[in-house]
Every structure is written in C-alpha cells, then in structure tokens.
Write an enzyme that holds these catalytic residues in place. Structure first.
Site, PDB file in Angstrom:
ATOM      1  N   ASP A  30     -24.655 -46.976   2.543  1.00  0.00           N
ATOM      2  CA  ASP A  30     -26.063 -46.650   2.775  1.00  0.00           C
ATOM      3  C   ASP A  30     -26.717 -47.739   3.616  1.00  0.00           C
ATOM      4  O   ASP A  30     -26.218 -48.872   3.698  1.00  0.00           O
ATOM      5  CB  ASP A  30     -26.812 -46.552   1.426  1.00  0.00           C
ATOM      6  CG  ASP A  30     -26.287 -45.402   0.580  1.00  0.00           C
ATOM      7  OD1 ASP A  30     -25.689 -44.483   1.152  1.00  0.00           O
ATOM      8  OD2 ASP A  30     -26.473 -45.467  -0.656  1.00  0.00           O
TER       9      ASP A  30
HETATM   10  N1  URA Z   1     -22.465 -45.609  -3.378  1.00  0.00           N
HETATM   11  C1  URA Z   1     -23.774 -45.578  -3.047  1.00  0.00           C
HETATM   12  O1  URA Z   1     -24.595 -45.042  -3.777  1.00  0.00           O
HETATM   13  N2  URA Z   1     -24.126 -46.168  -1.896  1.00  0.00           N
HETATM   14  C2  URA Z   1     -23.272 -46.804  -1.059  1.00  0.00           C
HETATM   15  O2  URA Z   1     -23.673 -47.333  -0.020  1.00  0.00           O
HETATM   16  C3  URA Z   1     -21.920 -46.821  -1.431  1.00  0.00           C
HETATM   17  C4  URA Z   1     -21.523 -46.222  -2.597  1.00  0.00           C
END
Ligand code: URA
Length: 245
Positions: free
Chosen positions: A107
């Site tokens: 993310d």
């Molecule tokens: N899980 C998430 O919620 N976000 C990420 O960036 C990676 C794994």
C-alpha cells in the site's frame, strides 16, 4: 542454469514442451546436438544455443529488491494522472525496457521489502498461495478494542473472517508489545494485514515488510534498490520449487 529452464524462459514453451524439443534433437550448442534437459549451460555459451538452424534469443532474468518508502503507489507508470508519486518515479529507466516489475503490491503508506523481477515464472510462484511463500511484516496499531494478546495469536493461527466473504490463511503473530507485533502470512490477499488487524479490533498505524520468502531487508535506506546476490536468487528459486542450476 539448466538447459530446460533457459529454453522455457526464452519463450519456447513449458518445461514439458522444451524437453520434447531436446528429445527430438532440435536443440544444439556450437553445432552439437544437446540431449540432456538438466545440462548446465554456462552464461557465456548461451548465445550459441540454436533451435534447428535459428539462434535462440535467450532472456536475461534480473532480480532486485527495493526498500519501498512511504508515500508511493505500487505502480510502474510515473506520477499518475492524480499527481500521486509511484514506484515508476524511483526505478532506473532500464526497468521499463527490461520489463522489470514489482512482485505484488504494498500500500501507499506501507514501507519495506519489495521484490522486482522480469522472470515471469518466479513472479507468478512468489505470489501464488499454492507455494506458501512467507511474508513477514512489523505492524504497529492503534488499540481500538484490546492490546495484542494470546487470543489474537490463536485467531491468526487458525485463519479468520476478514470480510468480503474471505478468510485469511493460517499465519503467525508474535507479540512485540501492547501495540506492536510481527505477522507472517503465507499468501497476499488484498489489504490482508489491515483486514486481519481490523477483524482483531485494531487499526494499523504503520506497516513495514521485513522479508519475503528467504529475502530479508537489510540496512538498505528507503528508496534504495539493489540487485539480489546469486545466493539470494538461488534460495528464492528453491523456495518456489524452481531448479536454480
Ligand atoms: N497487507 C496490507 O494490508 N497492506 C500492505 O501493504 C501489505 C499487506
């Protein structure tokens, strides 16, 4: 690298297909017919591989890691139409020519280890839940309900309802403090860590990936990119059931 893997990587078909080409005496090296799919072909000899009378264009596979900084979308187009920075702004130009892409997504606010490769077979296996490649995250939370406790550890180990009709697969939660933990998952569903934490009554305040399979983030600075070492590539291929030799 093994002959059959070189040929399969070069787009001549599956391993089964290329074994057939070898069996039918259609592959040669410096004029000599090759018969053993497992034969190791030295890097400097690969350009002399022929299919019938045509030279084989051998693919060059490259493997990198990045310490992803916060604030960048995992996308390879450069700064997107909404003006958001992307990883395409951070990678060198040859990543585009060589089609080197991130393995999965982190993310925008997530930091830590992100692998990049143009090896399609490996890319697929690293992401496929079938190969159960572990991803380990350090997670800090805001406590909405209760601090990390043994019930959370058990719930993560069993797998839990994470909404949208999905369950998380079995994972491992290690409690590092009331609002800090280390979480290992063997799959990568959409926003999985945040959805697990939400199901546990917690809100993620920071998420950092420490490792992916055998690859561990070291002292690389945020934004830094480096080529993986041969020993790391070998370990990664092995973890995905691919023969590195
Ligand atoms: N899980 C998430 O919620 N976000 C990420 O960036 C990676 C794994």
């Amino acid at each position: 690298m093994r002959l059959d893997r070189i040929l399969a990587n070069s787009g001549l078909g599956s391993r089964k297909d290329v074994k057939k080409l070898i069996k039918n005496a259609r592959i040669s090296l410096e004029g000599e017919i090759l018969t053993d799919p497992g034969q190791n072909i030295d890097e400097d000899k690969r350009e002399w591989l022929y299919l019938d009378n045509e030279p084989i264009r051998v693919q060059e596979w490259l493997y990198y890691l990045m310490h992803k900084p916060a604030g960048f979308l995992t996308a390879m187009n450069q700064t997107d139409e909404t003006g958001q920075s992307t990883l395409g702004d951070l990678v060198p130009d040859f990543f585009f020519h060589k089609k080197i892409v991130p393995v999965g997504r982190l993310d925008k606010d997530t930091t830590g280890l992100l692998l990049f490769t143009n090896d399609g077979t490996l890319h697929h296996r690293l992401l496929s839940p079938k190969y159960k490649i572990p991803r380990t995250y350090e997670v800090s939370i805001e406590i909405l309900d209760h601090c990390f406790n043994e019930d959370d550890v058990k719930a993560v180990a069993l797998g839990m309802d994470i909404g949208l009709g999905e369950r998380s697969g079995p994972g491992e939660l290690i409690i590092l403090g009331p609002d800090r933990s280390r979480l290992t998952l063997y799959e990568g569903k959409y926003h999985e860590v945040k959805r697990i934490m939400e199901a546990l009554g917690k809100e993620v305040t920071s998420l950092h990936r420490l490792s992916y399979g055998p690859i561990i983030l070291g002292d690389e600075k945020p934004g830094q990119i480096r080529l993986l070492e041969p020993s790391e590539i070998e370990a990664m291929l092995q973890a995905c059931g691919l023969d590195p030799a």
